[in-house]
Design a protein around this motif. Structure first.
Motif, short mmCIF file in Angstrom:
data_model
loop_
_atom_site.label_atom_id
_atom_site.label_comp_id
_atom_site.label_asym_id
_atom_site.label_seq_id
_atom_site.Cartn_x
_atom_site.Cartn_y
_atom_site.Cartn_z
N ASN A 197 36.81 32.09 35.63
CA ASN A 197 38.17 32.19 36.18
C ASN A 197 38.29 33.59 36.74
N SER A 198 38.74 33.71 37.98
CA SER A 198 38.73 35.03 38.61
C SER A 198 40.09 35.38 39.19
N LYS B 130 46.01 38.62 44.79
CA LYS B 130 46.89 37.55 44.33
C LYS B 130 46.13 36.26 44.05
N ALA B 131 44.91 36.18 44.58
CA ALA B 131 44.16 34.92 44.48
C ALA B 131 43.55 34.73 43.09
N ARG B 132 43.81 33.55 42.54
CA ARG B 132 43.22 33.19 41.25
C ARG B 132 42.45 31.90 41.44
N ASN B 133 41.16 31.96 41.18
CA ASN B 133 40.33 30.78 41.42
C ASN B 133 39.29 30.62 40.32
N ARG B 134 38.77 29.40 40.25
CA ARG B 134 37.64 29.14 39.35
C ARG B 134 36.41 28.87 40.23
N ILE C 147 40.77 22.92 40.99
CA ILE C 147 41.46 22.64 39.73
C ILE C 147 42.27 21.35 39.88
N ARG C 148 42.06 20.46 38.96
CA ARG C 148 42.76 19.18 39.06
C ARG C 148 44.26 19.35 38.79
#
Lengths: 226, 192
Positions: free
Chosen positions: B156-157, B161-165, B184-185
């Protein structure tokens, strides 16, 4: 002989107590429509109604009665604060037969993806304003698991189980009440953004009081994104 | 008031027909052992696993594969085959801390350089190569020079502002190889 009398007395007393625990059976359809504004913000509109079919007590008295209880309409805005967590707040209006209530909602949801299913923690608070009664404050915690029935994730065209357990602490005008909800549902994912669920929504309140009121709702829920 | 109830109850089935056509076909599903190519079954039978084997099919718009998943000595194994039953790779889940220190340091340095913040969700070692060599490895855990080792790390990063897996692949020395974003579902039904 003395022991038998005590046991008999306890049985009679517990039966009398048990018989004063009441229940209600009915329908609880829910429609949830999501609209994504961008990668972070989304709006959820939800409508839910309650229709009572039967009431009674566990002592054997029952009354079949088709009765409309209420309809809720809510609008909740949520912001993604992590990869799979969100912070939300919104407003709900409740139409009862002779009353309209207003509720403000705040909630935090965190979802953990485990190898075979997902677990979600939801902590929420709400404040309900009644026309005559004092404001009601609730502090809630809900644990939900969605378990795919095929594979390790809920994919389009697949069934899943969704099981949740929630505890609601209610504070109103100096009184306190605890409610518990247990909701096992069978779900079907048409797509990731279009899911249909149905099953039982069991609620019991007055857990800290002498007599409990149980509610068995046949729940039908539909979640879609537009 | 009853009208409101019936409105809620009735519009649901009507709208379903309008929405169901927008399906993206990408899924993982359980397979019966009988439906798995014999060559893949034989490979698993020879590998010496003692736990229950679960077979899965994976379909996306571009490829299909078959996966055998099992637990052996408390560790999760995932053995991937193509649809004909030819071995593709073996993935073994490990704790990030168990990755050799120099490799781990390289991977951590890479993450620190590309993200403001990150959290490791899952780590796997991936082994590929000739199927007989891989089979020998599964039996005696000896990693020969002909085995290609990769590390797959899910994080998880946060970057701005961007948060992504993401799922990253690193070489056996911890050098970046590639990355793919994990979608992400939707969790609306867990939230509301």
């Amino acid at each position: 002989m003395k022991h038998y009398l005590i046991i008999f007395g306890l049985l009679v007393t517990s039966f009398q107590l048990f018989s004063q625990n009441t229940y209600r059976i009915g329908n609880l359809p829910t429609l949830n429509i999501r609209m994504s504004l961008n990668d972070y913000y989304r709006i959820n509109f939800q409508t839910q109604s309650r229709l009572s079919m039967m009431t009674g007590d566990f002592g054997g008295i029952s009354n079949s009665d088709f009765e409309f209880l209420l309809s809720d309409y809510s609008l909740i805005a949520s912001r993604r604060i992590g990869v799979s967590s969100s912070l939300a707040g919104g407003y709900l209006i409740r139409f009862r037969v002779n009353e309209i209530n207003h509720r403000f909602i705040q909630q935090l949801t965190m979802v953990n993806s485990l190898p075979a299913f997902r677990i979600a923690h939801r902590i929420s608070t709400d404040q309900t304003f009644h026309q005559t009664d004092p404001m009601e404050f609730r502090l809630r915690y809900r644990l939900t698991a969605d378990i795919p029935l095929s594979g390790h994730s809920v994919d389009p065209g697949e069934f899943y189980l969704k099981i949740s357990n929630e505890f609601l602490n209610k504070f109103q005008g100096g009184s306190y009440e605890l409610e518990m909800r247990f909701v096992p549902l069978l779900g079907y994912a048409f797509t990731d953004d279009n899911k249909f669920e149905w099953g039982m929504d069991y609620r019991v309140n007055s857990l800290v009081h002498q007599y409990q009121r149980s509610k068995f709702w046949f729940a039908v829920k539909w979640f879609i994104e537009i | 008031m009853k009208k409101q109830f019936f409105l809620t109850a009735l519009i649901c089935p009507l709208l379903i027909y309008n929405i169901t056509g927008q399906t993206k076909f990408e899924r993982e599903f359980r397979m019966r052992t009988d439906d798995v190519p014999l060559i893949a079954q034989q490979f698993i039978d020879s590998a010496g696993f003692t736990g229950r084997i679960k077979w899965f099919g994976e379909e996306s718009q571009t490829e299909k594969s078959i996966e055998a998943k099992t637990k052996f000595n408390g560790t999760r194994y995932s053995i991937e085959f193509d649809t004909l039953g030819n071995l593709q790779d073996v993935e073994i889940e490990i704790e990030f801390d168990k990755i050799p220190e120099p490799v781990r340091n390289n991977i951590s340095s890479y993450f620190s350089s590309v993200f403001d913040n990150y959290k490791i969700i899952k780590s796997q070692v991936q082994y590929s190569g000739d199927k007989n060599i891989i089979l020998q490895f599964l039996r005696d855990k000896t990693i020969g020079s002909k085995i290609v080792t990769r590390y797959e790390i899910v994080v998880n990063s946060q970057k701005g502002k961007a948060r992504n897996r993401y799922e990253f692949t690193f070489t056996d020395t911890g050098d970046f190889k590639n990355r793919s974003i994990i979608i992400i579902r939707n969790f609306d039904n867990l939230e509301h």
